[in-house]
Design a protein around this motif. Structure first.
Motif, PDB file in Angstrom:
ATOM      1  N   ASN A 186       0.822  -1.218   0.000  1.00 32.34           N
ATOM      2  CA  ASN A 186       0.000   0.000   0.000  1.00 32.34           C
ATOM      3  C   ASN A 186       0.853   1.264   0.000  1.00 32.34           C
ATOM      4  O   ASN A 186       0.428   2.298  -0.503  1.00 32.34           O
ATOM      5  N   HIS A 187       2.076   1.178   0.537  1.00 29.36           N
ATOM      6  CA  HIS A 187       2.933   2.365   0.557  1.00 29.36           C
ATOM      7  C   HIS A 187       3.629   2.616  -0.766  1.00 29.36           C
ATOM      8  O   HIS A 187       4.298   3.643  -0.913  1.00 29.36           O
ATOM      9  N   GLU A 188       3.515   1.693  -1.705  1.00 33.32           N
ATOM     10  CA  GLU A 188       4.162   1.921  -2.992  1.00 33.32           C
ATOM     11  C   GLU A 188       3.510   3.095  -3.737  1.00 33.32           C
ATOM     12  O   GLU A 188       4.146   3.732  -4.563  1.00 33.32           O
ATOM     13  N   ALA A 189       2.235   3.381  -3.454  1.00 28.67           N
ATOM     14  CA  ALA A 189       1.549   4.453  -4.175  1.00 28.67           C
ATOM     15  C   ALA A 189       1.905   5.818  -3.591  1.00 28.67           C
ATOM     16  O   ALA A 189       2.308   5.930  -2.441  1.00 28.67           O
TER      17      ALA A 189
ATOM     18  N   THR B 105      -0.025   7.664  -0.600  1.00 30.95           N
ATOM     19  CA  THR B 105      -0.109   6.337   0.002  1.00 30.95           C
ATOM     20  C   THR B 105      -1.494   5.711  -0.176  1.00 30.95           C
ATOM     21  O   THR B 105      -2.505   6.418  -0.088  1.00 30.95           O
ATOM     22  N   ASN B 106      -1.524   4.414  -0.396  1.00 29.49           N
ATOM     23  CA  ASN B 106      -2.750   3.588  -0.392  1.00 29.49           C
ATOM     24  C   ASN B 106      -3.624   3.708  -1.625  1.00 29.49           C
ATOM     25  O   ASN B 106      -4.523   2.893  -1.807  1.00 29.49           O
ATOM     26  N   LEU B 107      -3.447   4.738  -2.429  1.00 29.50           N
ATOM     27  CA  LEU B 107      -4.475   5.042  -3.432  1.00 29.50           C
ATOM     28  C   LEU B 107      -4.163   4.385  -4.772  1.00 29.50           C
ATOM     29  O   LEU B 107      -3.378   4.894  -5.564  1.00 29.50           O
ATOM     30  N   PHE B 108      -4.817   3.244  -5.001  1.00 32.86           N
ATOM     31  CA  PHE B 108      -4.675   2.488  -6.243  1.00 32.86           C
ATOM     32  C   PHE B 108      -6.010   2.523  -6.990  1.00 32.86           C
ATOM     33  O   PHE B 108      -6.954   1.859  -6.580  1.00 32.86           O
TER      34      PHE B 108
ATOM     35  N   ASP C 231      -5.142   7.974 -12.263  1.00 37.76           N
ATOM     36  CA  ASP C 231      -3.970   7.454 -12.987  1.00 37.76           C
ATOM     37  C   ASP C 231      -2.909   6.934 -12.036  1.00 37.76           C
ATOM     38  O   ASP C 231      -2.468   7.649 -11.133  1.00 37.76           O
ATOM     39  N   ILE C 232      -2.488   5.694 -12.241  1.00 34.50           N
ATOM     40  CA  ILE C 232      -1.335   5.191 -11.504  1.00 34.50           C
ATOM     41  C   ILE C 232      -0.455   4.337 -12.418  1.00 34.50           C
ATOM     42  O   ILE C 232       0.405   3.586 -11.965  1.00 34.50           O
ATOM     43  N   GLN C 233      -0.672   4.496 -13.710  1.00 39.79           N
ATOM     44  CA  GLN C 233       0.156   3.779 -14.683  1.00 39.79           C
ATOM     45  C   GLN C 233       1.634   4.095 -14.445  1.00 39.79           C
ATOM     46  O   GLN C 233       2.501   3.229 -14.577  1.00 39.79           O
ATOM     47  N   TRP C 234       1.909   5.356 -14.067  1.00 37.64           N
ATOM     48  CA  TRP C 234       3.292   5.770 -13.808  1.00 37.64           C
ATOM     49  C   TRP C 234       3.974   4.874 -12.781  1.00 37.64           C
ATOM     50  O   TRP C 234       5.153   4.582 -12.883  1.00 37.64           O
TER      51      TRP C 234
ATOM     52  N   SER D  44       7.037   2.324 -13.448  1.00 41.07           N
ATOM     53  CA  SER D  44       8.264   2.528 -12.702  1.00 41.07           C
ATOM     54  C   SER D  44       8.698   1.243 -11.980  1.00 41.07           C
ATOM     55  O   SER D  44       9.877   0.872 -11.977  1.00 41.07           O
ATOM     56  N   LEU D  45       7.720   0.536 -11.379  1.00 41.08           N
ATOM     57  CA  LEU D  45       8.051  -0.726 -10.703  1.00 41.08           C
ATOM     58  C   LEU D  45       8.520  -1.766 -11.715  1.00 41.08           C
ATOM     59  O   LEU D  45       9.465  -2.523 -11.464  1.00 41.08           O
ATOM     60  N   ALA D  46       7.847  -1.809 -12.867  1.00 46.47           N
ATOM     61  CA  ALA D  46       8.245  -2.763 -13.910  1.00 46.47           C
ATOM     62  C   ALA D  46       9.715  -2.539 -14.265  1.00 46.47           C
ATOM     63  O   ALA D  46      10.486  -3.486 -14.429  1.00 46.47           O
ATOM     64  N   ASP D  47      10.086  -1.283 -14.317  1.00 41.63           N
ATOM     65  CA  ASP D  47      11.464  -0.920 -14.623  1.00 41.63           C
ATOM     66  C   ASP D  47      12.412  -1.400 -13.497  1.00 41.63           C
ATOM     67  O   ASP D  47      13.422  -2.054 -13.753  1.00 41.63           O
ATOM     68  N   ASP D  48      12.048  -1.061 -12.252  1.00 35.81           N
ATOM     69  CA  ASP D  48      12.879  -1.464 -11.110  1.00 35.81           C
ATOM     70  C   ASP D  48      13.023  -2.982 -11.024  1.00 35.81           C
ATOM     71  O   ASP D  48      14.067  -3.503 -10.648  1.00 35.81           O
ATOM     72  N   TRP D  49      11.932  -3.678 -11.306  1.00 34.87           N
ATOM     73  CA  TRP D  49      11.911  -5.130 -11.112  1.00 34.87           C
ATOM     74  C   TRP D  49      12.447  -5.893 -12.316  1.00 34.87           C
ATOM     75  O   TRP D  49      12.659  -7.105 -12.238  1.00 34.87           O
ATOM     76  N   SER D  50      12.679  -5.181 -13.435  1.00 36.98           N
ATOM     77  CA  SER D  50      13.100  -5.878 -14.660  1.00 36.98           C
ATOM     78  C   SER D  50      14.488  -6.498 -14.476  1.00 36.98           C
ATOM     79  O   SER D  50      14.884  -7.361 -15.248  1.00 36.98           O
TER      80      SER D  50
END
Ligand SMILES: *[C@@H]1O[C@H](CO)[C@@H](O)[C@H](O)[C@H]1NC(C)=O
Ligand SMILES: *[C@@H]1O[C@H](CO)[C@@H](O)[C@H](O)[C@H]1NC(C)=O
Ligand SMILES: *[C@@H]1O[C@H](CO)[C@@H](O)[C@H](O)[C@H]1NC(C)=O
Ligand SMILES: *[C@@H]1O[C@H](CO)[C@@H](O)[C@H](O)[C@H]1NC(C)=O
Ligand SMILES: *[C@@H]1O[C@H](CO)[C@@H](O)[C@H](O)[C@H]1NC(C)=O
Length: 624
Positions: A276-279, A282-285, A293-296, A300-306
């Motif tokens: 929940n803190h990733e947003a 905070t919390n808002l998905f 919008d939370i595509q950003w 960004s996570l996809a990039d970090d996790w790639s």
């Protein structure tokens, strides 16, 4: 007074039952604004004192109505009242109200408040109404459960897996700053921080603060001394608890830096989840129905996790944060974004009847069916556990059906975080809650962060590479109360084994060397907790990672029974903890004269259970 009120109370009740149809309402625009603000403030105090379901629903209705005149009036009133009540400094009040409030207002505007949605929100967010009952419907599965399912046998080949949870690194952590401050997060330099701190933050951390960068680095450096890790999982929450300041820029910066630290410190692959803190805020998905919008974040996570995930998983993360990956032949990890069940994700209240707003449960069923067809063993990882009261009951009940359908032959284990505590929860097949019928274990936590009043820690699982069941769970901690000494003697944290679950609980429920720590065994452990208070006290100590700073939990105060019930509650509607306000009061200073806000009546009503404190998300309690 030493009091604390969860932000949710401020947000939701701040706009409480204004007397809307009072006579002689002023007609001039500016006059009307002042008049409404006054009414809202008066009514807020009234609603707060009664804390009744009706008052809560009325508050929502009035907030909705006034928001149509001007949304800012509602926010201004909420921020003003939060400040007036002096439960948090003004900057915290403002940051929270203006970042979280607009989403709550939008959802309330979309909700049918008087057709059940009002009661639903008041229950799930505040515990102000009775539970609405779970009518989740029946999940449809592509194929019926095979008649005689058996979990695969074990190979005897054991590997080490690292479980990190709730990393919560604070890159603004300032050694020497006030560690005992009046904000939700301390050990930082704030504009109004005192020159001479009451308690100085050590360079390694503090019980009221998130992890300084070097604590996480040091933890990762220690791991290879005790384990040959095959791969690691991280069950969510990387940014710190400065929830009134979080936005898109801050979380992206913090995630980028933290995942880089982990990549440098871990010799193996890491499989993360979205907390929940990733947003930011905070919390808002957002969901499809809510808009927003939370595509950003997913990009960004996809990039970090790639750096750890294969291309198809990276693409899946871009969708809504969930993915699946096969780290070894015959074995699969499914990483869920459980923010779509999180009660403080205010977007979810825009359309509560859409229990599966992003189709994630349908996706989960498809993945599990594919795994069953392929004969794979599966770990499910996520942040908010479906056993926790802050996972929406309806969603949790549907999820539970999925667990029942695919356990124990497909789902080997489940891993969650969010609470920061070292906990577990058992899921059962339809029927009795007993050892024979226990079908799945959820391993919860422990957190890396010491926030609050717990030691920092991590977990090593000893796992069989055929069944992918856990044969032992070893929890490591460092004693944060020694942090000043580490500084004074120029040493580093005393990471050490806190306990092995097999040894600690095997003393009460014997277990053969060739058997895993199965859900049936865990059920028997909970039975031992019922009859052997020393065994239960061991659990309570480990739950707080041996910091011994948690309130007492005994049979006499009702806490032991509630806690054991929760260990057997794989779905949130089975939990024995009520959603509550966690309003704390100073019993030594509880006179009406000393309390000009009149909040004393609320403290008397709320009757908090001190052991039931939430550490993560907006519901975190502020003990000012
Ligand atoms: C709404 O209220 C805010 C301040 O409370 C004001 O600045 C703004 O102009 C108002 N908007 C409208 C459309 O009246
Ligand atoms: C739960 O989901 C079902 C759909 O399966 C829906 O009909 C019901 O209204 C939901 N319950 C609540 C309390 O939202
Ligand atoms: C890791 O594996 C190596 C090689 O088998 C072994 O020598 C070493 O002791 C192991 N380390 C730990 C911490 O188990
Ligand atoms: C749990 O306890 C029951 C009753 O004592 C026993 O029959 C069963 O074998 C135990 N199961 C495990 C896995 O410990
Ligand atoms: C009790 O509360 C009052 C008003 O907030 C405060 O002035 C006073 O110092 C408090 N007394 C103690 C003993 O904490």
């Amino acid at each position: 007074m030493r009091i604390g009120i969860p932000t949710t109370v401020i947000l939701t009740l701040a706009v409480a039952s204004a007397v809307y149809a009072a006579p002689a309402a002023p007609t001039h625009h500016l006059e009307k604004r002042g008049w409404l603000l006054d009414k809202m403030k008066d009514a807020f105090a009234k609603a707060v004192k009664s804390l009744e379901c009706g008052a809560c629903v009325t508050a929502l209705v009035v907030a909705k109505d006034i928001s149509y005149l001007n949304k800012n009036w509602v926010l201004d009133a909420a921020a003003g009242m939060c400040t007036d009540f002096k439960v948090m400094p003004k900057d915290v009040c403002h940051g929270l109200v203006y970042s979280q409030g607009p989403v709550l207002i939008n959802s309330v505007r979309q909700a049918s408040l008087l057709s059940g949605d009002g009661k639903y929100i008041c229950h799930q967010v505040l515990g102000a109404c009775a539970p609405q009952g779970v009518q989740s419907g029946i999940v449809s599965f592509p194929k019926p459960k095979p008649a005689f399912v058996v979990a695969p046998t074990h190979s005897g080949n054991i590997v080490d897996i690292l479980h990190l949870s709730d990393w919560h690194v604070d890159d603004k952590y300032a050694p020497g700053a006030e560690a005992d401050c009046n904000r939700p997060l301390c050990c930082r330099k704030y504009a109004d921080s005192p020159l001479t701190p009451k308690r100085k933050a050590s360079s390694w951390g503090d019980y009221k603060c998130d992890s300084p960068v070097k604590l996480g680095v040091d933890l990762l450096k220690f791991v290879p001394k005790v384990a040959n890790v095959s791969f690691s999982i991280l069950t969510g929450d990387v940014p710190p608890h400065d929830i009134w300041l979080q936005n898109r820029e801050s979380v992206i910066r913090e995630e980028d830096a933290a995942y880089k630290t982990m990549a440098e410190g871990l010799p193996t692959k890491l499989y993360p989840t979205v907390g929940n803190h990733e947003a930011g805020p905070t919390n808002l998905f957002p969901t499809k129905a809510s808009g927003g919008d939370i595509q950003w974040l997913y990009d960004s996570l996809a990039d970090d996790w790639s750096r750890w995930l294969p291309a198809d998983a990276v693409n899946s993360v871009k969708n809504y944060g969930a993915y699946t990956v096969s780290p070894a032949p015959g074995f699969r990890i499914i990483s869920m974004n459980n923010n779509f069940c999180y009660t403080l994700n205010f977007y979810l209240y825009a359309e509560r009847k859409d229990y599966d707003p992003m189709g994630e449960l349908k996706w989960l069923v498809a993945q599990l069916q594919a795994a069953e067809d392929a004969g794979e063993r599966v770990w499910i990882i996520g942040h908010v556990g479906p056993s926790q009261t802050d996972c929406l009951q309806n969603w949790s009940a549907l999820y539970y059906q999925v667990v029942q359908r695919y356990s124990p032959h497909v789902i080997a284990e489940q891993f969650f975080g969010h609470t920061h505590y070292d906990e577990f929860a058992i899921s059962y097949g339809p029927g009795a809650k007993n050892a024979q019928n226990a079908i799945s274990t959820s391993w919860i936590g422990p957190s890396v962060t010491p926030y609050t009043d717990i030691n920092p820690g991590f977990r090593i699982y000893k796992v069989d590479t055929k069944s992918w069941n856990v044969f032992d769970s070893e929890t490591y901690i460092a004693d944060m109360n020694q942090a000043a000494t580490w500084d004074a003697t120029n040493t580093s944290p005393n990471w050490h084994l806190e306990y092995s679950a097999r040894k600690a609980y095997g003393a009460h429920v014997p277990i053969a060397a060739d058997k895993p720590l199965s859900p049936g065994w865990w059920h028997n452990v909970t039975s031992a907790f019922e009859t052997n208070s020393a065994a239960f006290q061991d659990y309570w100590t480990y739950r707080g990672k041996s910091a011994n700073r948690l309130p007492a939990c005994t049979a006499a105060n009702g806490c032991a029974k509630e806690t054991i019930c929760n260990l057997r509650a794989g779905k949130s509607s089975d939990s024995c903890s009520e959603i509550h306000f966690s309003v704390k009061r100073d019993l030594n200073n509880d006179t009406e004269a000393a309390d000009p806000t009149g909040l004393h009546t609320l403290y008397k009503r709320a009757d908090p259970k001190p052991w039931n404190k939430k550490l993560c998300g907006l519901g975190a309690q502020f003990n000012l």
